[in-house]
Design a protein around this motif. Structure first.
Motif, PDB file in Angstrom:
ATOM      1  N   HIS A  27       0.809  -1.215   0.000  1.00  0.00           N
ATOM      2  CA  HIS A  27       0.000   0.000   0.000  1.00  0.00           C
ATOM      3  C   HIS A  27       0.849   1.275   0.000  1.00  0.00           C
ATOM      4  CE1 HIS A  27      -3.734   2.119   0.155  1.00  0.00           C
ATOM      5  NE2 HIS A  27      -3.281   2.863   1.150  1.00  0.00           N
ATOM      6  N   HIS A  41      -8.298  -5.687   6.261  1.00  0.00           N
ATOM      7  CA  HIS A  41      -7.067  -5.603   5.464  1.00  0.00           C
ATOM      8  C   HIS A  41      -6.402  -4.280   5.846  1.00  0.00           C
ATOM      9  CE1 HIS A  41      -9.673  -8.339   3.228  1.00  0.00           C
ATOM     10  NE2 HIS A  41      -8.620  -8.769   2.542  1.00  0.00           N
ATOM     11  N   GLY A  95      -3.125  -3.066   6.342  1.00  0.00           N
ATOM     12  CA  GLY A  95      -1.882  -2.415   5.902  1.00  0.00           C
ATOM     13  C   GLY A  95      -0.963  -2.172   7.089  1.00  0.00           C
ATOM     14  N   TYR A  97       2.585   5.822   7.056  1.00  0.00           N
ATOM     15  CA  TYR A  97       3.365   5.869   5.807  1.00  0.00           C
ATOM     16  C   TYR A  97       4.246   7.112   5.766  1.00  0.00           C
ATOM     17  CZ  TYR A  97       0.153   2.208   4.639  1.00  0.00           C
ATOM     18  OH  TYR A  97      -0.553   1.034   4.667  1.00  0.00           O
ATOM     19  N   SER A 102      -5.599   3.503   7.518  1.00  0.00           N
ATOM     20  CA  SER A 102      -6.879   3.404   8.232  1.00  0.00           C
ATOM     21  C   SER A 102      -6.693   3.020   9.707  1.00  0.00           C
ATOM     22  CB  SER A 102      -7.822   2.436   7.514  1.00  0.00           C
ATOM     23  OG  SER A 102      -7.193   1.189   7.274  1.00  0.00           O
ATOM     24  N   LYS A 123      -2.590  -9.707   6.713  1.00  0.00           N
ATOM     25  CA  LYS A 123      -2.103 -11.068   6.450  1.00  0.00           C
ATOM     26  C   LYS A 123      -0.622 -11.096   6.073  1.00  0.00           C
ATOM     27  CE  LYS A 123      -3.303 -15.113   3.677  1.00  0.00           C
ATOM     28  NZ  LYS A 123      -4.147 -15.546   2.550  1.00  0.00           N
ATOM     29  N   HIS A 124      -0.127 -10.054   5.418  1.00  0.00           N
ATOM     30  CA  HIS A 124       1.272 -10.062   4.972  1.00  0.00           C
ATOM     31  C   HIS A 124       2.180 -10.079   6.208  1.00  0.00           C
ATOM     32  CE1 HIS A 124       5.044  -8.765   3.194  1.00  0.00           C
ATOM     33  NE2 HIS A 124       4.532  -9.084   2.024  1.00  0.00           N
ATOM     34  N   ASP A 162       4.353  -6.869   6.789  1.00  0.00           N
ATOM     35  CA  ASP A 162       3.508  -5.695   7.039  1.00  0.00           C
ATOM     36  C   ASP A 162       2.793  -5.818   8.379  1.00  0.00           C
ATOM     37  OD1 ASP A 162       4.371  -4.738   4.667  1.00  0.00           O
ATOM     38  OD2 ASP A 162       2.420  -4.693   3.666  1.00  0.00           O
ATOM     39  N   GLY A 195      -3.825 -12.542  10.521  1.00  0.00           N
ATOM     40  CA  GLY A 195      -4.555 -13.679   9.937  1.00  0.00           C
ATOM     41  C   GLY A 195      -5.157 -13.353   8.581  1.00  0.00           C
ATOM     42  N   GLU A 196      -6.131 -14.170   8.223  1.00  0.00           N
ATOM     43  CA  GLU A 196      -6.825 -14.051   6.942  1.00  0.00           C
ATOM     44  C   GLU A 196      -7.968 -13.033   7.080  1.00  0.00           C
ATOM     45  OE1 GLU A 196      -6.635 -15.263   3.693  1.00  0.00           O
ATOM     46  OE2 GLU A 196      -8.276 -13.830   3.718  1.00  0.00           O
ATOM     47  N   TRP A 225     -10.485 -12.393   5.267  1.00  0.00           N
ATOM     48  CA  TRP A 225     -11.851 -12.843   4.954  1.00  0.00           C
ATOM     49  C   TRP A 225     -12.477 -13.604   6.121  1.00  0.00           C
ATOM     50  CZ3 TRP A 225     -13.163  -9.754   1.476  1.00  0.00           C
ATOM     51  CH2 TRP A 225     -12.305  -9.404   0.440  1.00  0.00           C
ATOM     52  N   LEU A 265     -14.184  -1.968   8.323  1.00  0.00           N
ATOM     53  CA  LEU A 265     -13.663  -1.552   7.009  1.00  0.00           C
ATOM     54  C   LEU A 265     -13.154  -2.792   6.284  1.00  0.00           C
ATOM     55  CD1 LEU A 265     -12.834   0.719   4.988  1.00  0.00           C
ATOM     56  CD2 LEU A 265     -10.620   0.794   6.171  1.00  0.00           C
ATOM     57  N   ASP A 306     -11.111  -3.626   2.992  1.00  0.00           N
ATOM     58  CA  ASP A 306     -10.306  -2.847   2.041  1.00  0.00           C
ATOM     59  C   ASP A 306      -9.187  -3.705   1.440  1.00  0.00           C
ATOM     60  OD1 ASP A 306      -9.168  -0.702   0.703  1.00  0.00           O
ATOM     61  OD2 ASP A 306      -8.121   0.072   2.476  1.00  0.00           O
ATOM     62  N   PRO A 307      -9.572  -4.740   0.651  1.00  0.00           N
ATOM     63  CA  PRO A 307      -8.556  -5.628   0.074  1.00  0.00           C
ATOM     64  C   PRO A 307      -7.808  -4.938  -1.075  1.00  0.00           C
ATOM     65  CG  PRO A 307     -10.703  -6.197  -0.786  1.00  0.00           C
ATOM     66  CD  PRO A 307     -10.936  -5.108   0.208  1.00  0.00           C
TER      67      PRO A 307
END
Ligand SMILES: C[S@@+](CC[C@H](N)C(=O)[O-])C[C@H]1O[C@@H](n2cnc3c(N)ncnc32)[C@H](O)[C@@H]1O
Length: 278
Positions: A5, A41, A43, A47, A99, A118-119, A122, A141-142, A144, A161, A163-164
């Motif tokens: 991201h 999701h 991130g 940043y 977010s 999940k990453h 990150d 985790g996952e 979804w 939220l 946000d994939p």
């Protein structure tokens, strides 16, 4: 999982998403009762716009940098712009909130923030960026699985939220399924799905799937920076918001014309309507 991201942080789509998120949090905070913020999701949360990735694309120059320089900011941008200003106290725009940081800074002592990424790398960066705030939990985790894993929440009030990265073809269908699961498990969940406005055929199917999600109410809001039929470009982005708090529609009617003018590139525009009306 190739998506990072950081290349896109602070672009027009982030500004739109995070500004609307700031208003969802403000409107949910009118009641004293706590709520939970869930990010499927998440991130990395923070940043550096001067870092290698963000400066390579420079997308933030046509996003947050335009608002940073504006001298006609509407009052409804105060929470969002206030937090960006707090992150950049010397007056130079350098750091931008994801977010998780928008939610962490704008929620109250009684609220909880549940983040999922999940990453693996990150996820660790996110943990590091959120450390020290006991209201925040980070799950690696996952995404979804979040509706099933975390809903219903004990507070009985939640913003979720979704946000994939939209790297995979089935992510629009997965969003609609996640919404169905979320409102199935806690009907009053305020769920916001971010999506790219790019491929009109895919969007038509997506809108149909969302309309069949079983959400009690579903508002569709889109902000375009190019005409919708411009080929091979991210022409804008949308948010499908289930159970929007009372007052959001009126606020967005005030904000969107200003935002479309501020962030438009070849041509800015916006639209808002109900995919599911009560
Ligand atoms: C668009 S970014 C999220 C941006 C963030 N919500 C924000 O507004 O600052 C999508 C994130 O999802 C992560 N991701 C990709 N697939 C995932 C999955 N199946 N479950 C959870 N996270 C995933 C990516 O690593 C990336 O960090």
């Amino acid at each position: 999982m190739n998506y990072r991201h950081a290349y896109h942080a602070g672009n027009h789509a982030d500004v739109f998403k995070h500004l609307v998120l700031s208003r969802l949090i403000a409107l949910m905070s009118r009641k004293e009762q706590p709520f939970a913020y869930l990010d499927t999701h998440a991130g990395i949360g923070l940043y550096d716009l001067r870092g290698d990735q963000a400066s390579r694309t420079g997308e933030f120059l046509e996003g947050i940098a335009r608002l940073w320089q504006a001298d006609d900011l509407p009052a409804l941008t105060a929470d969002y712009m206030g937090l960006v200003r707090d992150m950049n106290p010397d007056g130079e725009l350098r750091y931008y909130p994801g977010s998780p940081e928008v939610a962490r800074r704008l929620t109250r002592a009684q609220d909880r923030v549940q983040l999922n990424e999940k990453h693996p790398q990150d996820g660790l960066l996110l943990k590091d960026n959120m450390k020290g705030d006991r209201r925040v939990a980070v799950h690696l985790g996952e995404g979804w699985h979040v509706p099933r894993a975390l809903l219903p929440v004990p507070e009985k009030r939640a913003i979720m939220l979704i946000d994939p990265p939209f790297e995979q073809l089935d992510e629009m269908q997965r969003c609609a399924k996640a919404l169905k699961e979320a409102v199935g498990r806690m009907r009053q969940t305020v769920a916001a799905i971010w999506y790219p406005v790019k491929d009109q055929r895919a969007l038509k199917r997506f809108y149909q799937d969302l309309a069949g999600s079983g959400a009690p109410k579903l508002l569709r809001v889109e902000l375009l920076v190019h005409p919708v039929d411009t080929p091979n470009s991210l022409n804008g982005s949308g948010l499908a918001i289930a159970n929007p708090p009372w007052g959001l529609e009126e606020e967005l009617l005030e904000l969107l014309p200003w935002l479309a003018e501020k962030l438009g590139q070849s041509k800015g525009s916006w639209q808002m309507d109900w995919l599911i009306a009560e």
